[in-house]
Design a protein around this motif. Structure first.
Motif, mmCIF file in Angstrom:
data_model
loop_
_atom_site.group_PDB
_atom_site.id
_atom_site.type_symbol
_atom_site.label_atom_id
_atom_site.label_comp_id
_atom_site.label_asym_id
_atom_site.label_seq_id
_atom_site.Cartn_x
_atom_site.Cartn_y
_atom_site.Cartn_z
ATOM 1 N N ASP A 117 0.855 -1.178 0.000
ATOM 2 C CA ASP A 117 0.000 0.000 0.000
ATOM 3 C C ASP A 117 0.893 1.231 0.000
ATOM 4 O O ASP A 117 2.119 1.135 -0.052
ATOM 5 C CB ASP A 117 -0.965 -0.002 1.188
ATOM 6 N N VAL A 118 0.268 2.406 0.058
ATOM 7 C CA VAL A 118 1.014 3.670 -0.009
ATOM 8 C C VAL A 118 2.054 3.757 1.097
ATOM 9 O O VAL A 118 3.186 4.209 0.884
ATOM 10 C CB VAL A 118 0.042 4.868 0.065
ATOM 11 N N ARG A 140 10.912 -2.340 -6.818
ATOM 12 C CA ARG A 140 10.307 -1.577 -7.910
ATOM 13 C C ARG A 140 9.009 -2.228 -8.373
ATOM 14 O O ARG A 140 8.039 -1.533 -8.708
ATOM 15 C CB ARG A 140 11.274 -1.432 -9.079
ATOM 16 N N ALA A 141 8.967 -3.555 -8.386
ATOM 17 C CA ALA A 141 7.742 -4.248 -8.793
ATOM 18 C C ALA A 141 6.621 -3.983 -7.796
ATOM 19 O O ALA A 141 5.455 -3.776 -8.180
ATOM 20 C CB ALA A 141 8.005 -5.754 -8.909
ATOM 21 N N VAL A 142 6.956 -3.968 -6.506
ATOM 22 C CA VAL A 142 5.962 -3.669 -5.466
ATOM 23 C C VAL A 142 5.456 -2.235 -5.629
ATOM 24 O O VAL A 142 4.247 -1.972 -5.605
ATOM 25 C CB VAL A 142 6.565 -3.870 -4.063
ATOM 26 N N VAL A 146 1.491 -0.657 -6.717
ATOM 27 C CA VAL A 146 0.741 0.344 -5.951
ATOM 28 C C VAL A 146 0.469 1.581 -6.808
ATOM 29 O O VAL A 146 -0.653 2.105 -6.846
ATOM 30 C CB VAL A 146 1.508 0.734 -4.676
ATOM 31 N N VAL A 147 1.494 2.044 -7.520
ATOM 32 C CA VAL A 147 1.348 3.236 -8.357
ATOM 33 C C VAL A 147 0.329 3.005 -9.473
ATOM 34 O O VAL A 147 -0.520 3.860 -9.745
ATOM 35 C CB VAL A 147 2.720 3.649 -8.934
ATOM 36 N N ASP A 148 0.392 1.857 -10.124
ATOM 37 C CA ASP A 148 -0.565 1.566 -11.196
ATOM 38 C C ASP A 148 -1.993 1.537 -10.670
ATOM 39 O O ASP A 148 -2.920 2.057 -11.318
ATOM 40 C CB ASP A 148 -0.228 0.221 -11.859
ATOM 41 N N VAL A 271 7.071 5.894 -11.009
ATOM 42 C CA VAL A 271 7.967 5.016 -10.250
ATOM 43 C C VAL A 271 9.388 5.564 -10.298
ATOM 44 O O VAL A 271 10.097 5.579 -9.287
ATOM 45 C CB VAL A 271 7.910 3.571 -10.784
ATOM 46 N N ASP A 272 9.811 6.038 -11.475
ATOM 47 C CA ASP A 272 11.131 6.668 -11.572
ATOM 48 C C ASP A 272 11.197 7.913 -10.693
ATOM 49 O O ASP A 272 12.224 8.177 -10.055
ATOM 50 C CB ASP A 272 11.429 7.052 -13.030
#
Length: 400
Positions: A117-118, A140-142, A146-148, A271-272
């Motif tokens: 989560d956030v 990064r995958a995690v 969440v971002v998507d 994400v970046d």
């Protein structure tokens, strides 16, 4: 959980037993078995006393969640079995805070076991600099997941709300009938009021235009990277990406602590942006606003959003002078103490009151409210400050 209670009184005692933890003073006299005992064990591991001991045979609550990855992984599996996702996420946050389990998140296996989560993203970002390369790909995958999910949830409404605001802000003098802004038209023609007919004869029509595909507004998101702002950084990065996808808005994203970093060129991938931040450290709001001020070319068409708890480590008076100067030039200045669902964190009330006196009231904003705040700023109307807004110098000051 373990069969039908024999009576409402037994059920009430069972619930109180789970809440109180079975210490000698809980007074319930209730013993747990089966799944109830397992649930109590999961709660005990996190919220019990005397950390490191196991649950006693009598069922009294002690602590049993050690610092080893296997025991934590088993515990994470247990709580997902017994509790809904929203509760699981709260318990994960509490485990990180209460038991110091952040280091375990540096292990890929642990990251794969948690419910993301956030708040978990905020914790991972704070560990970014010490994270081994073997973990970064999993992290990064995690974060990506969440971002998507956030972008899917927030993007459609944000684009629709701001597109409408851009259309309404592009007013024309010869509008079509359905584009007439009647409130502004009447206000502009009051001198043409005919008392005998009790009506206004509008000699000049004011209407809504349709926002062109060229840039209409400039938005600068200026984000405090201090540790308490982690959730705000996540949400602001997602909103920044959404705004950057709109042709009519030119978006700039600036993050700061004692240094200032412009991440605008990474806005196509939030994400970046997030991995380009560095949570924690000091705060120099004045320096950040100086940079934002230097990027403004069309003040009357610019919205600056400062997201900060306002604990200024720079020059306070200079910070306030910059805000006053931007507002005097026509910039719409918005101050958010937080952009998250949790409300305002601890913040500098003196600085919040000073900004309110300049016409830039400081308040916490939920992600659901943010599109409306931005729409109001674009249209140069009063901001929809929530009733629960932090009182910095009184409610009246917040609504200047």
């Amino acid at each position: 959980m373990t069969g039908i209670p024999s009576s409402p009184e037994d059920e009430r005692l069972r619930r109180w037993r789970l809440v109180l933890g079975g210490d000698a003073a809980d007074g319930t006299g209730c013993r747990l078995s089966g799944q109830d005992a397992a649930v109590d064990g999961a709660l005990t591991a996190l919220y019990g006393s005397d950390r490191g001991r196991q649950q006693s045979p009598g069922g009294s609550r002690t602590a049993g969640l050690g610092g080893s990855a296997p025991s934590v992984a088993r515990w994470l599996g247990d709580i997902r079995t017994y509790f809904p996702s929203s509760v699981v996420q709260v318990m994960q946050r509490d485990a990180i805070d209460r038991l110091g389990l952040s280091a375990l998140l540096l292990e890929p296996e642990m990251l794969e076991a948690v419910d993301a989560d956030v708040h978990l993203v905020g914790t991972l970002l704070s560990l970014n600099k010490v994270m081994p390369e073997t973990t970064k790909e999993t992290a990064r995958a995690v974060v990506r997941k969440v971002v998507d999910d956030l972008e899917k949830k927030l993007a459609t409404r944000t684009r629709a709300t701001l597109t409408g605001a851009l259309d309404r802000s592009a007013r024309v003098s010869r509008p079509r009938h359905h584009d007439i802004d009647w409130n502004r038209t009447i206000a502009a023609n009051l001198k043409h009021y005919l008392p005998e007919y009790r009506t206004v004869v509008p000699e000049r029509l004011i209407g809504y235009g349709r926002a062109a595909q060229s840039v209409q507004k400039e938005v600068i998101l200026c984000i405090d990277q201090s540790g308490s702002m982690a959730a705000s950084v996540v949400y602001a990065s997602v909103f920044g990406a959404v705004l950057a996808s709109m042709r009519s808005i030119r978006t700039r994203l600036v993050v700061f602590d004692t240094a200032v970093v412009d991440l605008t060129d990474q806005l196509d991938d939030p994400v970046d942006v997030l991995f380009g931040t560095q949570l924690g450290g000091g705060t120099d709001i004045n320096r950040a606003l100086a940079y934002c001020q230097s990027q403004i070319t069309r003040p009357a068409e610019t919205v600056v959003v400062l997201i900060s708890d306002l604990y200024e480590g720079g020059i306070r008076d200079e910070m306030l002078k910059r805000v006053a100067a931007m507002k005097a030039s026509g910039v719409q200045f918005v101050t958010l103490l937080a952009l998250s669902d949790e409300g305002a964190p601890a913040y500098d009330r003196e600085h919040a009151a000073a900004l309110a006196a300049l016409g830039a009231p400081a308040f916490a904003c939920t992600p659901d409210l943010f599109p409306d705040v931005m729409a109001a700023a674009i249209e140069k109307r009063p901001l929809p400050i929530p009733d629960t807004a932090a009182e910095s110098g009184g409610a009246a000051a917040n609504r200047i």
